[in-house]
Design an enzyme around this catalytic site. Structure first.
Site, PDB file in Angstrom:
ATOM      1  N   ASP A 257     -46.133 -31.166 -35.891  1.00  0.00           N
ATOM      2  CA  ASP A 257     -45.317 -32.356 -36.169  1.00  0.00           C
ATOM      3  C   ASP A 257     -45.051 -32.564 -37.658  1.00  0.00           C
ATOM      4  O   ASP A 257     -44.688 -33.669 -38.073  1.00  0.00           O
ATOM      5  CB  ASP A 257     -46.000 -33.607 -35.605  1.00  0.00           C
ATOM      6  CG  ASP A 257     -45.580 -33.911 -34.172  1.00  0.00           C
ATOM      7  OD1 ASP A 257     -44.609 -33.295 -33.693  1.00  0.00           O
ATOM      8  OD2 ASP A 257     -46.228 -34.755 -33.532  1.00  0.00           O
ATOM      9  N   LYS A 260     -42.157 -34.639 -38.978  1.00  0.00           N
ATOM     10  CA  LYS A 260     -42.114 -36.109 -38.925  1.00  0.00           C
ATOM     11  C   LYS A 260     -42.271 -36.738 -40.304  1.00  0.00           C
ATOM     12  O   LYS A 260     -41.948 -37.920 -40.477  1.00  0.00           O
ATOM     13  CB  LYS A 260     -43.196 -36.639 -37.981  1.00  0.00           C
ATOM     14  CG  LYS A 260     -42.838 -36.499 -36.514  1.00  0.00           C
ATOM     15  CD  LYS A 260     -43.870 -37.175 -35.626  1.00  0.00           C
ATOM     16  CE  LYS A 260     -43.476 -37.074 -34.160  1.00  0.00           C
ATOM     17  NZ  LYS A 260     -44.506 -37.653 -33.272  1.00  0.00           N
ATOM     18  N   HIS A 285     -37.184 -33.943 -35.651  1.00  0.00           N
ATOM     19  CA  HIS A 285     -38.402 -33.577 -36.385  1.00  0.00           C
ATOM     20  C   HIS A 285     -38.824 -32.139 -36.069  1.00  0.00           C
ATOM     21  O   HIS A 285     -39.417 -31.463 -36.904  1.00  0.00           O
ATOM     22  CB  HIS A 285     -39.549 -34.552 -36.065  1.00  0.00           C
ATOM     23  CG  HIS A 285     -40.262 -34.278 -34.779  1.00  0.00           C
ATOM     24  ND1 HIS A 285     -39.853 -34.811 -33.573  1.00  0.00           N
ATOM     25  CD2 HIS A 285     -41.356 -33.525 -34.491  1.00  0.00           C
ATOM     26  CE1 HIS A 285     -40.655 -34.399 -32.613  1.00  0.00           C
ATOM     27  NE2 HIS A 285     -41.584 -33.619 -33.136  1.00  0.00           N
ATOM     28  N   HIS A 308     -43.109 -26.884 -29.145  1.00  0.00           N
ATOM     29  CA  HIS A 308     -43.947 -27.803 -28.371  1.00  0.00           C
ATOM     30  C   HIS A 308     -43.153 -28.807 -27.540  1.00  0.00           C
ATOM     31  O   HIS A 308     -43.720 -29.490 -26.690  1.00  0.00           O
ATOM     32  CB  HIS A 308     -44.947 -28.529 -29.287  1.00  0.00           C
ATOM     33  CG  HIS A 308     -44.333 -29.464 -30.283  1.00  0.00           C
ATOM     34  ND1 HIS A 308     -43.808 -29.036 -31.482  1.00  0.00           N
ATOM     35  CD2 HIS A 308     -44.166 -30.817 -30.267  1.00  0.00           C
ATOM     36  CE1 HIS A 308     -43.355 -30.072 -32.161  1.00  0.00           C
ATOM     37  NE2 HIS A 308     -43.554 -31.169 -31.447  1.00  0.00           N
TER      38      HIS A 308
END
Length: 416
Positions: A257, A260, A285, A308
């Site tokens: 992530d 982000k 993101h 993911h």
């Protein structure tokens, strides 16, 4: 490692342009003074990284957009909070430790410093920072205007640093490069020589940096305080059960992530369900993660990290892959990500119990969105750890507070 950082800064436009200008100019001045231009480049590149590190529940650069706030230095207060936080990041990562004091002191006037090479480079970053700030606020500024503005701060710099900066700014090559960086031109080729000479990192370094990344990402929102770390731990345990490379899946979880960081906290923290437009921004993101992590495209952990949000039925994103096009590693991190998210509170729903979250993941398996094999690995892994103990944020938060207190005790209070 450094190319990944450059890619991250590219996704935060104005902070990136400022950092690239400071890195480039610092290297030019250091070269003119026969100092280490690679150390100067790296220090200039990282000098404001503390702006994105959360402290006491918020970051100093909360709004990620094209606005970069330029603040005046406070007379008599050379210590800035973002400098301390940037110094913490570099101190935390073993191979960046040598530049930690430089980042810490990049707002210190020369009168506060002994004339060592380290402090000269710190002062070089300081004057480069001031030049960049001036060019970002005053567009179409001439070198003469910059030098006139610097005259008012001349006492803040070592005489040789000020003179070297004056000489460098009179070079058309430097003027045009600073203009190109500010205009948003790709600076990869310009920075490559220095990037090649910067320290590379192994998996141990990646995990160190990944802990900081997970803390930055998770602390951006009160609803994801341990999400990234949980995904990393779940993925690692599931990989162990499957006899796959658990270290690679752990790294993939830490970085999945990272994109982000480039998403506005207003979207991450919105106390209601996202609109279609906001959801489209949030989805992006994954694309930012892809761009940032691209230097590691040949590593085994890269694809699971950026896949993911893919789904077996082909309706995931961003590549619209189908089940047979993905590896078990991809499917493991997908299940870990969904399960972790379901355990967390959201503005529009409470957190789910472990049993409820497992039931909801099972439904996604039945719909042919998530992998049955990966789900079974998750179920068999849960007995191996206490969910309530999975949080690296608490540990890092304590380390940051200790570091800040130690610096303040030595140098006095800071300004924001």
């Amino acid at each position: 490692m450094i190319q990944m950082l450059i890619n991250l800064l590219k996704t935060i436009p104005s902070l990136g342009r400022h950092s690239f200008q400071v890195a480039f100019l610092s290297a030019q001045i250091a070269e003119k003074m026969n100092l280490d231009s690679n150390v100067s480049f790296l220090s200039g590149l990282i000098h404001d990284l503390g702006l994105i590190l959360p402290y006491e529940g918020k970051t100093l650069l909360d709004e990620i957009d094209d606005t970069f706030v330029i603040v005046r230095d406070t007379p008599g207060k050379p210590l800035h909070l973002h400098s301390i936080l940037g110094s913490f990041i570099t101190d935390y990562v073993e191979k960046l430790k040598p530049i930690s004091p430089i980042v810490l002191k990049h707002h210190f006037p020369a009168s506060y410093l002994d004339k060592t090479e380290e402090n000269l480079i710190s002062n070089i970053v300081f004057i480069s920072d001031q030049v960049s700030r001036y060019t970002m606020v005053n567009l179409d500024v001439s070198p003469r205007d910059i030098l006139i503005a610097l005259e008012d701060m001349k006492s803040f710099f070592f005489p040789e640093v000020f003179e070297a900066c004056r000489e460098v700014l009179n070079m058309e090559f430097v003027q045009w490069q600073l203009e190109n960086i500010l205009a948003g031109y790709d600076v990869t080729d310009l920075l490559n020589d220095h990037v090649r000479n910067c320290p590379d990192c192994d998996k141990k370094d990646l995990i160190q940096i990944g802990k900081i990344v997970s803390f930055i990402v998770d602390t951006k929102s009160e609803f994801t305080t341990s999400h990234t770390w949980r995904v990393a731990v779940f993925s690692k345990k599931m990989a162990e059960k499957a006899g796959r490379n658990s270290e690679d899946l752990f790294i993939a979880g830490l970085y999945h992530d990272i994109g982000k960081i480039s998403v506005s906290y207003k979207i991450l923290e919105k106390p209601a369900k996202l609109s279609d437009e906001e959801y489209a921004i949030m989805k992006k993101h994954v694309y930012f993660s892809y761009l940032i992590l691209l230097p590691y495209k040949d590593e085994n952990w890269f694809l699971p990290a950026v896949r993911h949000h893919e789904r077996l039925d082909g309706y995931g994103y961003p590549f619209r892959l189908k089940g047979e096009e993905m590896t078990l590693e991809d499917k493991i991190i997908q299940v870990a990500d969904v399960f972790s998210a379901l355990l967390e509170e959201r503005p529009y729903r409470p957190a789910n119990t472990v049993e409820k979250a497992l039931s909801m993941v099972r439904e996604e398996v039945k719909k042919k969105k998530l992998s049955q094999e990966a789900f079974e690995l998750l179920e068999s892994s849960l007995e191996d750890f206490d969910l309530s103990s999975i949080e690296v944020g608490r540990e890092i938060r304590k380390e940051i507070r200790t570091f800040v207190n130690r610096v303040v005790e030595k140098f006095g209070d800071y300004v924001l």
